[in-house]
Design a protein around this motif. Structure first.
Motif, short mmCIF file in Angstrom:
data_model
loop_
_atom_site.label_atom_id
_atom_site.label_comp_id
_atom_site.label_asym_id
_atom_site.label_seq_id
_atom_site.Cartn_x
_atom_site.Cartn_y
_atom_site.Cartn_z
N ALA A 1 0.82 -1.22 0.00
CA ALA A 1 0.00 0.00 0.00
C ALA A 1 0.85 1.27 0.00
O ALA A 1 0.38 2.32 -0.42
N GLU A 2 2.10 1.17 0.44
CA GLU A 2 2.97 2.33 0.53
C GLU A 2 3.73 2.62 -0.77
O GLU A 2 4.38 3.65 -0.89
N LEU A 3 3.66 1.70 -1.74
CA LEU A 3 4.46 1.82 -2.95
C LEU A 3 3.61 2.19 -4.17
O LEU A 3 2.42 1.91 -4.21
N ASP A 4 4.26 2.80 -5.15
CA ASP A 4 3.59 3.13 -6.40
C ASP A 4 3.30 1.86 -7.18
O ASP A 4 4.09 0.91 -7.15
N PRO A 5 2.20 1.84 -7.92
CA PRO A 5 1.82 0.62 -8.64
C PRO A 5 2.70 0.29 -9.84
O PRO A 5 2.60 -0.80 -10.39
N ASP A 6 3.60 1.19 -10.25
CA ASP A 6 4.43 0.93 -11.42
C ASP A 6 5.77 0.26 -11.07
O ASP A 6 6.65 0.15 -11.92
N LEU A 7 5.91 -0.22 -9.85
CA LEU A 7 7.18 -0.83 -9.43
C LEU A 7 7.17 -2.34 -9.56
O LEU A 7 6.18 -3.01 -9.27
N LEU A 8 8.31 -2.84 -9.99
CA LEU A 8 8.58 -4.28 -9.99
C LEU A 8 9.75 -4.47 -9.02
O LEU A 8 10.79 -3.83 -9.16
N VAL A 9 9.57 -5.31 -8.02
CA VAL A 9 10.56 -5.46 -6.96
C VAL A 9 10.97 -6.92 -6.85
O VAL A 9 10.13 -7.82 -6.89
N VAL A 10 12.29 -7.15 -6.73
CA VAL A 10 12.81 -8.50 -6.49
C VAL A 10 13.60 -8.45 -5.19
O VAL A 10 14.45 -7.59 -5.00
N VAL A 11 13.29 -9.38 -4.30
CA VAL A 11 13.98 -9.49 -3.01
C VAL A 11 14.73 -10.81 -3.01
O VAL A 11 14.14 -11.87 -3.20
N ARG A 12 16.05 -10.72 -2.82
CA ARG A 12 16.89 -11.92 -2.76
C ARG A 12 17.33 -12.11 -1.32
O ARG A 12 18.00 -11.25 -0.73
N ALA A 13 16.95 -13.23 -0.74
CA ALA A 13 17.28 -13.52 0.66
C ALA A 13 18.70 -14.06 0.77
O ALA A 13 19.12 -14.90 -0.03
N ASN A 14 19.43 -13.56 1.74
CA ASN A 14 20.76 -14.06 2.06
C ASN A 14 20.63 -15.14 3.13
O ASN A 14 19.59 -15.23 3.81
N PRO A 15 21.65 -15.97 3.32
CA PRO A 15 21.57 -17.02 4.35
C PRO A 15 21.24 -16.50 5.74
O PRO A 15 20.57 -17.18 6.52
N ALA A 16 21.64 -15.27 6.07
CA ALA A 16 21.34 -14.72 7.39
C ALA A 16 19.85 -14.48 7.60
O ALA A 16 19.39 -14.36 8.74
N SER A 17 19.08 -14.44 6.53
CA SER A 17 17.62 -14.24 6.63
C SER A 17 16.94 -15.37 7.39
O SER A 17 15.89 -15.17 7.99
N ALA A 18 17.54 -16.55 7.36
CA ALA A 18 16.93 -17.70 8.01
C ALA A 18 16.86 -17.55 9.52
O ALA A 18 15.92 -18.02 10.16
N SER A 19 17.83 -16.86 10.10
CA SER A 19 17.86 -16.73 11.56
C SER A 19 17.58 -15.31 12.04
O SER A 19 17.63 -15.05 13.24
N ALA A 20 17.26 -14.42 11.12
CA ALA A 20 17.03 -13.02 11.49
C ALA A 20 15.70 -12.84 12.19
O ALA A 20 14.73 -13.55 11.90
N ALA A 21 15.64 -11.89 13.10
CA ALA A 21 14.39 -11.55 13.78
C ALA A 21 13.46 -10.82 12.81
O ALA A 21 13.92 -10.21 11.84
N HIS A 22 12.18 -10.89 13.09
CA HIS A 22 11.19 -10.26 12.23
C HIS A 22 11.46 -8.76 12.08
O HIS A 22 11.42 -8.22 10.97
#
Length: 93
Positions: free
Chosen positions: A49-70
């Motif tokens: 809801a905070e972003l413009d509708p014309d955006l395409l976003v890719v999120v690549r998780a690193n290994p540290a994401s597995a143990s990271a806090a929310h």
């Protein structure tokens, strides 16, 4: 995590913004990767809801994401997204 953004200039657009997730085997086994994907999807859904509708976003998780806090994942996604969107808008100009 690494966040990439692109401004979609096509006139035909279905919904938006759109998110893609990349969670490789380096993050962990299947159960861990799916857990990370669910967590990132949940965070991304709160940011749509905070972003413009014309955006395409890719999120690549690193290994540290597995143990990271929310809270850390939310902070990383917000800061990465702000930087990526600014760069995408600048490149578009």
């Amino acid at each position: 995590m690494v966040v990439h953004a692109h401004v979609d200039s096509s006139e035909i657009r279905v919904g938006g913004p759109r998110f893609g997730l990349v969670v490789s085997k380096a993050v962990g086994d299947s159960v861990t990767r799916h857990r990370v994907s669910r967590r990132l999807r949940h965070i991304a859904s709160g940011l749509v809801a905070e972003l413009d509708p014309d955006l395409l976003v890719v999120v690549r998780a690193n290994p540290a994401s597995a143990s990271a806090a929310h809270a850390d994942l939310v902070h990383d996604m917000r800061t990465g997204l702000a930087t990526a969107v600014a760069r995408a808008r600048e490149a578009r100009s």
